[in-house]
Design an enzyme around this catalytic site. Structure first.
Site, PDB file in Angstrom:
ATOM      1  N   LYS A 157     121.019  43.627 123.359  1.00  0.00           N
ATOM      2  CA  LYS A 157     121.275  45.049 123.619  1.00  0.00           C
ATOM      3  C   LYS A 157     122.232  45.216 124.798  1.00  0.00           C
ATOM      4  O   LYS A 157     123.149  46.043 124.757  1.00  0.00           O
ATOM      5  CB  LYS A 157     119.944  45.760 123.887  1.00  0.00           C
ATOM      6  CG  LYS A 157     119.984  47.235 123.543  1.00  0.00           C
ATOM      7  CD  LYS A 157     120.181  47.446 122.052  1.00  0.00           C
ATOM      8  CE  LYS A 157     120.699  48.834 121.755  1.00  0.00           C
ATOM      9  NZ  LYS A 157     120.971  49.061 120.347  1.00  0.00           N
ATOM     10  N   GLY A 181     121.089  56.924 113.571  1.00  0.00           N
ATOM     11  CA  GLY A 181     122.392  56.962 112.914  1.00  0.00           C
ATOM     12  C   GLY A 181     122.487  58.084 111.902  1.00  0.00           C
ATOM     13  O   GLY A 181     123.487  58.806 111.834  1.00  0.00           O
ATOM     14  N   ALA A 210     123.694  53.977 109.454  1.00  0.00           N
ATOM     15  CA  ALA A 210     123.452  55.417 109.314  1.00  0.00           C
ATOM     16  C   ALA A 210     122.553  55.781 108.145  1.00  0.00           C
ATOM     17  O   ALA A 210     122.462  56.949 107.781  1.00  0.00           O
ATOM     18  CB  ALA A 210     124.786  56.150 109.175  1.00  0.00           C
ATOM     19  N   SER A 211     121.874  54.812 107.555  1.00  0.00           N
ATOM     20  CA  SER A 211     121.024  55.129 106.410  1.00  0.00           C
ATOM     21  C   SER A 211     119.696  55.752 106.826  1.00  0.00           C
ATOM     22  O   SER A 211     118.982  56.315 105.988  1.00  0.00           O
ATOM     23  CB  SER A 211     120.761  53.866 105.577  1.00  0.00           C
ATOM     24  OG  SER A 211     120.170  52.861 106.368  1.00  0.00           O
ATOM     25  N   ARG A 212     119.376  55.668 108.111  1.00  0.00           N
ATOM     26  CA  ARG A 212     118.100  56.225 108.590  1.00  0.00           C
ATOM     27  C   ARG A 212     118.156  56.390 110.109  1.00  0.00           C
ATOM     28  O   ARG A 212     119.114  56.005 110.759  1.00  0.00           O
ATOM     29  CB  ARG A 212     116.937  55.309 108.205  1.00  0.00           C
ATOM     30  CG  ARG A 212     117.024  53.918 108.802  1.00  0.00           C
ATOM     31  CD  ARG A 212     115.834  53.046 108.415  1.00  0.00           C
ATOM     32  NE  ARG A 212     115.819  52.731 107.003  1.00  0.00           N
ATOM     33  CZ  ARG A 212     116.379  51.646 106.475  1.00  0.00           C
ATOM     34  NH1 ARG A 212     117.011  50.771 107.239  1.00  0.00           N
ATOM     35  NH2 ARG A 212     116.335  51.419 105.182  1.00  0.00           N
ATOM     36  N   GLY A 213     117.109  56.954 110.668  1.00  0.00           N
ATOM     37  CA  GLY A 213     116.925  56.991 112.114  1.00  0.00           C
ATOM     38  C   GLY A 213     117.986  57.744 112.880  1.00  0.00           C
ATOM     39  O   GLY A 213     118.488  58.784 112.453  1.00  0.00           O
ATOM     40  N   TYR A 246     116.086  40.105 122.933  1.00  0.00           N
ATOM     41  CA  TYR A 246     116.500  41.469 122.594  1.00  0.00           C
ATOM     42  C   TYR A 246     117.340  42.083 123.710  1.00  0.00           C
ATOM     43  O   TYR A 246     118.361  42.719 123.452  1.00  0.00           O
ATOM     44  CB  TYR A 246     115.274  42.344 122.331  1.00  0.00           C
ATOM     45  CG  TYR A 246     115.631  43.807 122.087  1.00  0.00           C
ATOM     46  CD1 TYR A 246     116.409  44.172 120.997  1.00  0.00           C
ATOM     47  CD2 TYR A 246     115.191  44.807 122.954  1.00  0.00           C
ATOM     48  CE1 TYR A 246     116.743  45.503 120.770  1.00  0.00           C
ATOM     49  CE2 TYR A 246     115.522  46.142 122.734  1.00  0.00           C
ATOM     50  CZ  TYR A 246     116.303  46.477 121.643  1.00  0.00           C
ATOM     51  OH  TYR A 246     116.635  47.791 121.431  1.00  0.00           O
ATOM     52  N   LYS A 290     123.479  48.321 105.509  1.00  0.00           N
ATOM     53  CA  LYS A 290     123.115  47.287 104.539  1.00  0.00           C
ATOM     54  C   LYS A 290     122.205  47.807 103.434  1.00  0.00           C
ATOM     55  O   LYS A 290     122.157  47.244 102.349  1.00  0.00           O
ATOM     56  CB  LYS A 290     122.416  46.131 105.260  1.00  0.00           C
ATOM     57  CG  LYS A 290     123.329  45.253 106.090  1.00  0.00           C
ATOM     58  CD  LYS A 290     122.542  44.166 106.800  1.00  0.00           C
ATOM     59  CE  LYS A 290     121.853  43.246 105.809  1.00  0.00           C
ATOM     60  NZ  LYS A 290     121.042  42.197 106.472  1.00  0.00           N
TER      61      LYS A 290
END
Length: 272
Positions: free
Chosen positions: A168, A19, A14-17, A164, A38
């Site tokens: 996913k 999230g 959740a630090s960016r984007g 990937y 992280k």
């Protein structure tokens, strides 16, 4: 229920984007937000840390707990859950957003990248859900929402980047299995995926993407909010698309979410 006021959300990555967008939408309701990621120090290639995200959450009206957490590490996740319970008293909602990406074929995929994707995506989703489960069982309207596409065995989604897609779709199959396993618990276990490619900072690291033809993370955040405010019991095992969710709330014009409203948005990697 139309608000997440007082609810505690544990959001990975959740630090960016996306999230962070989900966190900020919940924060505007007055929710408690755990930013489990992280990134504790600035990265010149990817702006945003758990601390900058926490400041944004607080400014938006929520309460924030910034926790440096590697969801590949079992003890790390256990400690993050314990810190959340100590601060907020429990967990109402888990958002499995953290994900690693590497869009390349087999010959151009280092095993280090392959392993990272499998450990973060499917394993991380399974592990974080497992550790949050005791708290979710105590919640009044518990939700697990994972950012994953509808499961598919169509080779056209696998051939361009098997590593990937495996990682996913692993998140998708974890959702499928846990929804069935926990069907009688009253915990909603669902997945959400965007109809179009979303403009995030991580996307800027992938060459060849036409960013003006993308949508902003806000469309996924608004759709997530609509999902997480629904009664959980009986609403589970769904593979939801952001547009469809928002149409269900009466929204049919998505131009406000476009980076450039004059351009047709790019379809997502896993949707026709």
């Amino acid at each position: 229920m139309s608000s997440l006021h007082g609810k505690t959300l544990f959001i990975t990555g959740a630090s960016r984007g996306i999230g962070l967008a989900i966190a900020l939408r919940a924060a505007r309701d007055g929710a408690n937000i755990v930013i489990a990621a992280k990134s504790a120090v600035p990265n010149p290639k990817l702006p945003g840390t758990i601390h900058t995200a926490a400041a944004e959450v607080e400014a938006a009206g929520g309460k924030a707990l910034a926790l440096q957490c590697d969801i590949r590490d079992e003890a790390n996740v256990e400690a993050a859950v314990a810190a959340t319970v100590e601060r907020f008293g429990g967990i109402d909602i888990l958002v499995n957003n953290a994900s690693a990406i590497w869009l390349a074929g087999i010959e151009d995929t280092p095993m280090k990248r392959f392993d990272l994707m499998q450990q973060v995506n499917a394993r991380g989703t399974f592990l974080t859900t497992q550790k949050c489960l005791p708290q979710l069982r105590r919640a009044a309207n518990p939700h697990v929402l994972t950012l994953a596409p509808p499961p598919s065995l169509d080779p056209k989604w696998w051939a361009p980047h098997t590593g990937y897609t495996l990682a996913k779709m692993g998140m998708s199959f974890v959702t499928l299995g846990l929804a069935a396993e926990l069907a009688d618990s009253g915990i909603a276990v669902n997945a959400l995926w965007p109809r179009t490619i979303i403009a995030t900072d991580a996307l800027n690291m992938i060459p060849g993407v036409d960013v003006p033809r993308c949508r902003t993370p806000d469309i996924v955040a608004d759709a997530a909010h609509a999902v997480l405010t629904r009664p959980a019991r009986g609403f589970t095992g769904q593979f939801l698309i952001d547009e469809d969710v928002l149409r269900g709330t009466g929204i049919s014009d998505f131009s406000a979410y476009a980076v450039d409203p004059t351009l047709e948005p790019l379809p997502d990697l896993f949707l026709d």
